[in-house]
Design a protein around this motif. Structure first.
Motif, PDB file in Angstrom:
ATOM      1  N   PHE A 151       1.023  -1.321  -0.129  1.00 55.34           N
ATOM      2  CA  PHE A 151       0.087   0.116  -0.055  1.00 55.34           C
ATOM      3  C   PHE A 151       0.877   1.240   0.043  1.00 55.34           C
ATOM      4  N   LEU A 152       1.902   1.006   0.684  1.00 52.35           N
ATOM      5  CA  LEU A 152       2.714   2.417   0.603  1.00 52.35           C
ATOM      6  C   LEU A 152       3.493   2.456  -0.464  1.00 52.35           C
ATOM      7  N   TYR A 153       3.862   1.489  -1.384  1.00 50.75           N
ATOM      8  CA  TYR A 153       4.655   1.443  -2.482  1.00 50.75           C
ATOM      9  C   TYR A 153       4.241   2.493  -3.631  1.00 50.75           C
ATOM     10  N   THR A 154       4.840   3.276  -4.274  1.00 53.52           N
ATOM     11  CA  THR A 154       4.577   4.066  -5.447  1.00 53.52           C
ATOM     12  C   THR A 154       5.773   3.799  -6.246  1.00 53.52           C
ATOM     13  N   PRO A 155       5.450   4.121  -7.689  1.00 55.18           N
ATOM     14  CA  PRO A 155       6.424   3.857  -8.800  1.00 55.18           C
ATOM     15  C   PRO A 155       7.150   5.107  -8.558  1.00 55.18           C
ATOM     16  N   ILE A 156       8.780   5.062  -8.735  1.00 50.84           N
ATOM     17  CA  ILE A 156       9.691   6.175  -8.637  1.00 50.84           C
ATOM     18  C   ILE A 156      10.422   6.128 -10.060  1.00 50.84           C
ATOM     19  N   VAL A 164      14.134   4.974  -2.275  1.00 45.91           N
ATOM     20  CA  VAL A 164      12.977   4.147  -1.819  1.00 45.91           C
ATOM     21  C   VAL A 164      11.789   4.827  -1.645  1.00 45.91           C
ATOM     22  N   THR A 165      10.489   4.481  -1.643  1.00 49.03           N
ATOM     23  CA  THR A 165       9.485   4.942  -1.593  1.00 49.03           C
ATOM     24  C   THR A 165       9.049   5.404  -0.117  1.00 49.03           C
ATOM     25  N   PRO A 166       8.865   6.722   0.038  1.00 47.06           N
ATOM     26  CA  PRO A 166       8.652   7.280   1.446  1.00 47.06           C
ATOM     27  C   PRO A 166       7.778   6.283   2.252  1.00 47.06           C
ATOM     28  N   GLY A 167       8.252   6.084   3.403  1.00 45.64           N
ATOM     29  CA  GLY A 167       7.319   5.212   4.444  1.00 45.64           C
ATOM     30  C   GLY A 167       8.011   3.653   4.344  1.00 45.64           C
ATOM     31  N   LEU A 168       8.854   3.345   3.412  1.00 43.75           N
ATOM     32  CA  LEU A 168       9.288   1.881   3.230  1.00 43.75           C
ATOM     33  C   LEU A 168      10.587   1.868   3.530  1.00 43.75           C
ATOM     34  N   SER A 169      11.041   0.761   4.399  1.00 48.87           N
ATOM     35  CA  SER A 169      12.592   0.769   4.807  1.00 48.87           C
ATOM     36  C   SER A 169      13.213   0.043   3.414  1.00 48.87           C
ATOM     37  N   PRO A 170      14.539   0.344   3.511  1.00 46.75           N
ATOM     38  CA  PRO A 170      15.285  -0.013   2.280  1.00 46.75           C
ATOM     39  C   PRO A 170      15.293  -1.516   1.874  1.00 46.75           C
ATOM     40  N   ILE A 171      15.165  -2.211   3.200  1.00 51.69           N
ATOM     41  CA  ILE A 171      15.203  -3.750   2.871  1.00 51.69           C
ATOM     42  C   ILE A 171      13.665  -4.260   2.272  1.00 51.69           C
ATOM     43  N   GLY A 172      12.493  -3.454   3.189  1.00 54.32           N
ATOM     44  CA  GLY A 172      11.367  -3.909   2.456  1.00 54.32           C
ATOM     45  C   GLY A 172      11.204  -3.433   0.838  1.00 54.32           C
ATOM     46  N   TYR A 173      11.693  -2.305   0.853  1.00 54.53           N
ATOM     47  CA  TYR A 173      11.527  -1.846  -0.820  1.00 54.53           C
ATOM     48  C   TYR A 173      12.045  -2.584  -1.658  1.00 54.53           C
ATOM     49  N   THR A 197       3.094   1.616 -13.614  1.00 52.61           N
ATOM     50  CA  THR A 197       2.365   2.660 -13.943  1.00 52.61           C
ATOM     51  C   THR A 197       1.477   2.769 -12.537  1.00 52.61           C
ATOM     52  N   ARG A 198       0.937   3.881 -12.291  1.00 57.70           N
ATOM     53  CA  ARG A 198      -0.086   4.027 -11.380  1.00 57.70           C
ATOM     54  C   ARG A 198      -1.340   3.449 -11.484  1.00 57.70           C
ATOM     55  N   MET A 199      -1.738   3.086 -12.809  1.00 54.29           N
ATOM     56  CA  MET A 199      -3.038   2.594 -13.041  1.00 54.29           C
ATOM     57  C   MET A 199      -2.976   1.421 -12.484  1.00 54.29           C
ATOM     58  N   SER A 200      -1.881   0.363 -12.989  1.00 52.10           N
ATOM     59  CA  SER A 200      -1.828  -0.990 -12.561  1.00 52.10           C
ATOM     60  C   SER A 200      -1.436  -1.195 -10.961  1.00 52.10           C
ATOM     61  N   LEU A 201      -0.694  -0.099 -10.434  1.00 50.68           N
ATOM     62  CA  LEU A 201      -0.616  -0.275  -9.203  1.00 50.68           C
ATOM     63  C   LEU A 201      -1.887  -0.132  -8.409  1.00 50.68           C
ATOM     64  N   ARG A 202      -2.584   0.801  -8.911  1.00 49.45           N
ATOM     65  CA  ARG A 202      -4.013   1.265  -8.060  1.00 49.45           C
ATOM     66  C   ARG A 202      -4.967  -0.031  -8.110  1.00 49.45           C
ATOM     67  N   GLU A 203      -5.122  -0.578  -9.436  1.00 50.61           N
ATOM     68  CA  GLU A 203      -5.822  -1.769  -9.425  1.00 50.61           C
ATOM     69  C   GLU A 203      -5.532  -2.901  -8.491  1.00 50.61           C
ATOM     70  N   LEU A 204      -3.841  -3.029  -8.273  1.00 47.80           N
ATOM     71  CA  LEU A 204      -3.265  -4.062  -7.262  1.00 47.80           C
ATOM     72  C   LEU A 204      -3.937  -3.770  -5.893  1.00 47.80           C
ATOM     73  N   LYS A 205      -3.930  -2.541  -5.535  1.00 46.17           N
ATOM     74  CA  LYS A 205      -4.176  -2.057  -4.180  1.00 46.17           C
ATOM     75  C   LYS A 205      -5.770  -2.295  -3.740  1.00 46.17           C
ATOM     76  N   LEU A 206      -6.636  -1.856  -4.838  1.00 43.14           N
ATOM     77  CA  LEU A 206      -8.002  -2.075  -4.671  1.00 43.14           C
ATOM     78  C   LEU A 206      -8.215  -3.689  -4.634  1.00 43.14           C
ATOM     79  N   LYS A 207      -7.633  -4.380  -5.178  1.00 42.72           N
ATOM     80  CA  LYS A 207      -7.869  -5.790  -4.948  1.00 42.72           C
ATOM     81  C   LYS A 207      -7.418  -6.279  -3.671  1.00 42.72           C
ATOM     82  N   LEU A 208      -6.351  -6.032  -3.209  1.00 46.54           N
ATOM     83  CA  LEU A 208      -5.762  -6.362  -1.874  1.00 46.54           C
ATOM     84  C   LEU A 208      -6.888  -5.765  -0.604  1.00 46.54           C
ATOM     85  N   LEU A 209      -7.206  -4.543  -0.957  1.00 47.08           N
ATOM     86  CA  LEU A 209      -8.046  -3.936   0.168  1.00 47.08           C
ATOM     87  C   LEU A 209      -9.254  -4.663   0.037  1.00 47.08           C
ATOM     88  N   ASP A 210      -9.671  -5.149  -0.847  1.00 50.14           N
ATOM     89  CA  ASP A 210     -11.088  -5.821  -0.910  1.00 50.14           C
ATOM     90  C   ASP A 210     -10.815  -7.125   0.064  1.00 50.14           C
TER      91      ASP A 210
END
Length: 231
Positions: A151-156, A164-173, A197-210
């Motif tokens: 959920f914290l991951y965003t493409p950079i 790394v993505t803000p909020g993630l540890s280097p190991i977790g990232y 892409t943010r769209m594909s990541l958004r779809e993944l997060k919605l699926k897991l949130l469900d």
């Protein structure tokens, strides 16, 4: 063990959602054995760091992490996709001529019955997963971390290992982005490339949130109440 994990990684994409749901309890218990090699069942929810010190154990941990993630992805549903499919199905049914409507109703009813049966089977299998999570503070804490990392991951754009993505540890990232991509995605090698892409990541997060939202049907972190046995 390493060979078994490699075969699971290769074969998981051929499994249907029900088969992925049946794999989850065993994968979670194996994951717990890596996180806590002493197997002390004292209620401690802290996640150990011994697997970071052993390259072989760390590799098993990361492979199991991604296997659990892929199983969760397989059994989850995107609410937006489901709504769009329902609208498309209703629109298609409305445009059918009266002469062919009866045949279509039979087919549609058969498809809906198959879908409901499959969903019921997955729900039944996920109840075992929910009980496994409820019985282990270690598993629930580790699984919470898995969801939090995604959920914290965003493409950079910067691919440097120090960014790394803000909020993630280097190991977790690094564990997240280096995981193998789904074989359904041709030309994609790892998680970073698959969800670039943010769209594909958004779809993944919605699926897991469900899967974990308390208001949804699965709610992985809410265990089913077991009926009290008569004494």
């Amino acid at each position: 063990i390493n060979l078994s994990l490699a075969f699971l990684t290769l074969g998981l994409n051929r499994c249907n959602p029900a088969e992925c749901a049946s794999l989850l309890p065993g994968l979670l218990q194996f994951w717990a054995s890596i996180l806590d090699p002493t197997n002390n069942n004292n209620g401690d929810s802290s996640i150990g760091v011994l697997h970071f010190m052993d390259p072989s154990r760390k590799m098993r941990h990361d492979q199991t992490w991604h296997l659990i993630f892929r199983c969760l992805e397989s059994i989850s549903h995107n609410p937006m996709e489901n709504a769009a499919a329902a609208r498309k199905r209703r629109a298609g049914n409305a445009s059918l001529s009266s002469s062919s409507s009866s045949n279509n109703d039979v087919t549609s009813s058969s498809d809906n019955t198959t879908s409901e049966t499959s969903s019921a089977s997955i729900s039944s299998l996920l109840n075992k997963t929910k009980q496994t999570i409820a019985q282990s503070f270690l598993i629930s804490a580790a699984l919470f971390d898995l969801f939090a990392d995604i959920f914290l991951y965003t493409p950079i754009k910067n691919t440097s290992s120090t960014t790394v993505t803000p909020g993630l540890s280097p190991i977790g990232y690094q564990r997240l982005v280096s995981g193998a991509a789904s074989q359904k995605k041709t030309g994609v090698k790892n998680f970073r490339e698959e969800f670039v892409t943010r769209m594909s990541l958004r779809e993944l997060k919605l699926k897991l949130l469900d899967l974990i939202a308390p208001c949804r049907r699965f709610a992985l972190f809410l265990s089913e109440k077991q009926p009290s046995s008569a004494v």
